[in-house]
Design a protein around this motif. Structure first.
Motif, PDB file in Angstrom:
ATOM      1  N   ALA A   1      -8.659   5.331   0.640  1.00 27.95           N
ATOM      2  CA  ALA A   1      -8.418   4.003   1.214  1.00 27.95           C
ATOM      3  C   ALA A   1      -8.815   2.889   0.253  1.00 27.95           C
ATOM      4  CB  ALA A   1      -9.180   3.859   2.525  1.00 27.95           C
ATOM      5  N   LYS A   2      -9.747   3.176  -0.642  1.00 24.15           N
ATOM      6  CA  LYS A   2     -10.196   2.173  -1.624  1.00 24.15           C
ATOM      7  C   LYS A   2      -9.271   2.070  -2.825  1.00 24.15           C
ATOM      8  CE  LYS A   2     -15.078   2.981  -0.486  1.00 24.15           C
ATOM      9  NZ  LYS A   2     -16.360   3.569  -0.979  1.00 24.15           N
ATOM     10  N   HIS A   3      -8.327   3.002  -2.942  1.00 16.73           N
ATOM     11  CA  HIS A   3      -7.473   3.038  -4.124  1.00 16.73           C
ATOM     12  C   HIS A   3      -6.538   1.836  -4.124  1.00 16.73           C
ATOM     13  CE1 HIS A   3      -4.748   4.504  -7.201  1.00 16.73           C
ATOM     14  NE2 HIS A   3      -5.595   5.489  -7.460  1.00 16.73           N
ATOM     15  N   PRO A   4      -6.352   1.180  -5.269  1.00 17.34           N
ATOM     16  CA  PRO A   4      -5.486  -0.011  -5.305  1.00 17.34           C
ATOM     17  C   PRO A   4      -4.023   0.251  -4.964  1.00 17.34           C
ATOM     18  CG  PRO A   4      -6.161   0.647  -7.528  1.00 17.34           C
ATOM     19  CD  PRO A   4      -7.003   1.432  -6.577  1.00 17.34           C
ATOM     20  N   LEU A   5      -3.565   1.484  -5.068  1.00 16.75           N
ATOM     21  CA  LEU A   5      -2.177   1.800  -4.733  1.00 16.75           C
ATOM     22  C   LEU A   5      -1.990   2.172  -3.262  1.00 16.75           C
ATOM     23  CD1 LEU A   5      -1.226   4.006  -7.830  1.00 16.75           C
ATOM     24  CD2 LEU A   5      -0.490   1.653  -7.394  1.00 16.75           C
ATOM     25  N   ALA A   6      -3.089   2.291  -2.518  1.00 19.02           N
ATOM     26  CA  ALA A   6      -3.052   2.887  -1.189  1.00 19.02           C
ATOM     27  C   ALA A   6      -2.818   1.896  -0.063  1.00 19.02           C
ATOM     28  CB  ALA A   6      -4.354   3.637  -0.919  1.00 19.02           C
ATOM     29  N   THR A   7      -2.056   2.340   0.920  1.00 21.65           N
ATOM     30  CA  THR A   7      -2.005   1.745   2.254  1.00 21.65           C
ATOM     31  C   THR A   7      -2.268   2.885   3.233  1.00 21.65           C
ATOM     32  OG1 THR A   7      -0.368   0.073   1.626  1.00 21.65           O
ATOM     33  CG2 THR A   7      -0.556   0.598   3.972  1.00 21.65           C
ATOM     34  N   ILE A   8      -3.173   2.677   4.181  1.00 24.20           N
ATOM     35  CA  ILE A   8      -3.472   3.692   5.194  1.00 24.20           C
ATOM     36  C   ILE A   8      -2.732   3.330   6.478  1.00 24.20           C
ATOM     37  CG2 ILE A   8      -5.267   4.795   6.574  1.00 24.20           C
ATOM     38  CD1 ILE A   8      -5.378   5.505   3.614  1.00 24.20           C
ATOM     39  N   GLY A   9      -2.124   4.346   7.083  1.00 23.27           N
ATOM     40  CA  GLY A   9      -1.384   4.135   8.327  1.00 23.27           C
ATOM     41  C   GLY A   9      -1.859   5.069   9.421  1.00 23.27           C
TER      42      GLY A   9
END
Length: 349
Positions: A221-229
């Motif tokens: 979730a902290k990754h700059p490429l990530a979106t959590i759904g």
């Protein structure tokens, strides 16, 4: 009679041979697509692998991302993709989505995505993170793998099959899966649980071995490429349940994700996601709960009309049974879905 997989293969062969998809692409490609993935991991050969469609290799993911870019698509975040819907000046886009929250995503998929600087959405079933939900389709596979025969009551049906050879196991899986998917989910879960018990399969161990825990999810979730759904609490086929349970599955899983990960979560993927699992009732509830978007597994490209149907967006499955770049190119032309959907751009009924 040809099997479903043989029919699909024949259809792709026609497109590849005639290149018809390239001729119709200007009318069928739309603005882009949302791609759907599950497992990404090195392939281990099994004679019996009924869930093969749910996994691809890291090398194939890498090749797909390379080909997508070569075809003129921008690989963008889901939020950016949504911002382009309906904009006639927007460049074609691809959004990448990964369902469930598997450990192999962090081990094998994420390094590939980082090499391509490719944003992604990871839809999380919170019950897998806390080990309270079941991967019933994996339980079913492992039980049939272990058992030499099946003798089980499935609702009001008595299912008997010999499962000594890999071919017999595949036939039994297909028959029992079809029988259970067509009925109540409680019957499905109870029947699979009974088979798992007979085969000494521990459902919780399967989830522990395959799925990320909260600590692993926090790192992603902290990754700059990530979106959590959101992908619900327990991965139910929502349309088979009463509205109060559906509301709880959506709202509570969102609350847990936001609490555990410390960020707002606005995107939803309906579990299973076909018309028997998510329909107009679920789309309306997702809107009522003010999700930013919600994706199905109904196949199709994204067109400007989808701006009015953001709670019923289609996705293209990158299927482990068809790991050929030529097939990916046919899919991204949109031509197969123009036929599948009889020319309709939106399937939300």
């Amino acid at each position: 009679m040809l099997s479903k997989s043989q029919l699909i293969a024949a259809g792709f062969a026609v497109f590849e041979a005639t290149k018809l998809h390239r001729l119709v692409e200007p009318w069928t490609r739309g603005q882009g697509a949302i791609l759907m993935f599950h497992h990404v991991r090195p392939w281990v050969e099994h004679a019996f692998a009924p869930n093969r469609l749910l996994e691809i290799t890291p090398d194939f993911l890498d090749a797909v991302l390379t080909r997508v870019s070569a075809l003129g698509f921008d690989i963008v975040s889901l939020d950016e993709a949504l911002s382009r819907i309906g904009d006639p000046a927007a460049r074609p886009f691809i959004a990448l989505t990964f369902d469930d929250g598997y450990k192999d995503f962090a081990i094998h998929a994420l390094p590939v995505l980082e090499r391509h600087n490719a944003p992604f959405t990871l839809y999380v079933t919170t019950g897998y993170a806390d080990r309270s939900a079941r991967l019933w389709w994996v339980e079913l596979e492992e039980a049939i793998r272990a058992l030499p025969s099946i003798d089980v009551i499935a609702g009001d049906r008595h299912f008997i099959a010999t499962t000594e050879s890999a071919e017999q196991k595949a036939q039994a899986f297909e028959a029992l899966y079809g029988l259970l998917r067509g009925g109540p989910e409680e019957v499905l879960l109870d029947t699979v649980a009974e088979l798992a018990r007979l085969a000494n399969i521990d459902a919780r161990d399967l989830v522990e071995n395959l799925c990320l825990d909260w600590s692993g999810l926090e790192q992603i979730a902290k990754h700059p490429l990530a979106t959590i759904g959101v992908h619900t609490l327990t991965h139910p086929m929502l349309a088979k349940h009463d509205i109060s349970l559906v509301h709880y599955e959506l709202a509570e899983s969102r609350r847990l994700l936001e609490e555990k990960l410390g960020q707002e979560v606005g995107h939803l993927a309906y579990p299973v996601g076909d018309p028997t699992s998510a329909g107009p009732r679920e789309f309306a509830l997702a809107s009522e709960l003010r999700f930013t978007s919600a994706v199905t597994t109904r196949p199709g490209m994204i067109f400007p009309e989808h701006d009015r149907y953001r709670m019923a967006l289609p996705r293209l499955s990158i299927n482990g049974m068809w790991q050929k770049l030529e097939m990916v190119e046919v899919l991204l032309s949109g031509a197969p879905f123009a036929l599948w959907n009889r020319g309709r751009h939106v399937s939300a009924a």
